[in-house]
Scaffold this active site. Sequence first.
Site, PDB file in Angstrom:
ATOM      1  N   HIS A 103       0.841  -1.200   0.000  1.00  0.00           N
ATOM      2  CA  HIS A 103       0.000   0.000   0.000  1.00  0.00           C
ATOM      3  C   HIS A 103       0.879   1.254   0.000  1.00  0.00           C
ATOM      4  CE1 HIS A 103      -3.478   2.517   1.339  1.00  0.00           C
ATOM      5  NE2 HIS A 103      -2.514   3.197   1.944  1.00  0.00           N
ATOM      6  N   GLU A 104       1.934   1.238   0.806  1.00  0.00           N
ATOM      7  CA  GLU A 104       2.834   2.399   0.861  1.00  0.00           C
ATOM      8  C   GLU A 104       3.599   2.553  -0.449  1.00  0.00           C
ATOM      9  OE1 GLU A 104       2.279   4.420   3.053  1.00  0.00           O
ATOM     10  OE2 GLU A 104       1.120   3.098   4.338  1.00  0.00           O
ATOM     11  N   HIS A 158       1.532   4.248  -2.950  1.00  0.00           N
ATOM     12  CA  HIS A 158       1.552   5.714  -2.810  1.00  0.00           C
ATOM     13  C   HIS A 158       2.774   6.295  -3.516  1.00  0.00           C
ATOM     14  CE1 HIS A 158      -1.886   6.559  -0.444  1.00  0.00           C
ATOM     15  NE2 HIS A 158      -1.500   5.904   0.633  1.00  0.00           N
ATOM     16  N   GLU A 205      -6.467   6.902  -0.993  1.00  0.00           N
ATOM     17  CA  GLU A 205      -6.363   5.672  -0.196  1.00  0.00           C
ATOM     18  C   GLU A 205      -6.992   4.496  -0.949  1.00  0.00           C
ATOM     19  OE1 GLU A 205      -4.544   5.274   2.447  1.00  0.00           O
ATOM     20  OE2 GLU A 205      -4.055   7.391   2.361  1.00  0.00           O
TER      21      GLU A 205
END
Lengths: 197, 349
Positions: free
Chosen positions: B163-164, B167, B257
């Site tokens: 997930h990071e 980003h 998100e």
Amino acid sequence: MGTWIFLIIIIAIVFWAISAYNTLIRMKGETQNAWKQIDVQLKRRHDLIPNLVEAVKGAMEFEKETLESVIQARNQAVKIQADASPTGGVQALASAEAALGAALSRLNVVVERYPDLKATTNVGQLQEELTSTENRVAFARQLYNDTATTYNVKQQQFPWNLIAGFARAEQVELWEITDEAERAVPKVDLSMKPKDE
Amino acid sequence: MSAAGNLFEQQRANRRRSAVLVAVFVAFFAWVGFGGDLAYYLFTLDVEDGAYRHTVPWMGLVTTAIGIVMAWIAWQRGPKQVLWATGAWQLLDPNTLEEKQLVNVVEEMAIASGLPKPKVWVVPDRDPNAFATGIKERDAHVAVTEGLMKSLSRDELQAVVAHEMAHIRNHDMKLMTLLAALVGVIALMSDGALRMMRFGTFGGRRGGGSRGGGGGGKKGGGAGALAVIVLVLWLVTLILAPLISRLLALGVSRKREFLADATAAQFTRNPGALADALRKIEDAAAPTKAIKRGTAHLCIADPLGRRLTGKEGFLATAFATHPPMAVRIARLKAMAYEYEKTGVIPEEV
């Protein structure tokens, strides 16, 4: 006037052809890059196995067969890897690596039966390394397949297929999993958690 | 790949937003200065000869210069500032199995995403949380709390790191890092300017405008009214700036998100693990003390432990940094189901 329109169309086509050519070359580079990543990760996997075998050998005298099959599968994979490239030998390598993966998970099942062996931190670290290596191979493969598929589709599509010959674009082989069982469970779980099977 | 179009669009949009953000930031500083100059100039337009007449807009020049320097510092030092503010330490030499695992997972995700390997940081906090920061892909940072390493399984940790990394690849972290750095500066700036006001920089001069208006006839009266309008506008901007910039930060972070969750699923091909990880993080939602308000929007889950992420509805949505956890988990579960059925990760559910 007519000649002008004609000229403009010609120029537009030339510009398109140049950019299409460059796109194909870029995608070829990306595919080769993704392949190199697989190569690096496979080498890592192959280098790790002798260490692992060394670490568990002492405690597993009577599991010689399992260890033998791991070493054999590893050596076979190393041999095949030497002359595999995106345009040839990918599938042979894929099945050799799948065989190695199967041998490794058999070894892991055996290691689970030796709590003393697992308790030594050395083996625990090695198992984490192995899990990570398996994952790296899987993810490198995933990236390669995605990149290669995009490349394959692009060079077949009209009108890019007209340029494909100039850019020396060839269809590349995908890393396909031959083993149906492995397809069902994409990740080899070698973590230290007990499996409920 | 079909995801590529969406990705490039997102990257472009984020680059544009980052540029706009920096421009608006500098413009805000310019307005604070030049607006003040203008009001001051209009008030002192009709004073008698010999009295001070504000003609050189030195306030504007100074604040614009400050704004540019601040933006430049945020660009250069933003990631370091963010990491420093959380007290994170860089994991260079992994010793324990947990640390080794974290480093391995980050390397795995770097391979899956095709990105250079980011630097790994650990935040000494027992609450599970994680964030990514950095301006360039080549110089990106992923930070996780100690609590995250302790409470998640390997697959879940991998999902959070994915997930990071998402980003980073979507160019979210650049925009979000700039926001974190600049929002803080704006809050300080507006505070400081309002305090200066209270010292009465303008208080003594206010009479000057109306006095001049009486003597100078029509033209002077116009200047006085204009001066009041400019002054009111100026004050309103100063008071609202922190609130607006915060809402901006929140709005910008909520949308991405969902996209980062979807991209993470593309990397790991295991949406279920992220759903499980989010559930664990949500269940442990004591406030992450190490992470302050200014960096909240960078994290995978709202670190302030505000229960807003548990609610839906307009106000809750406007003030939460993250979309409701239940919605995120439901989307990921739907993805996992779809993946199991078709073998393809859906781009959007």
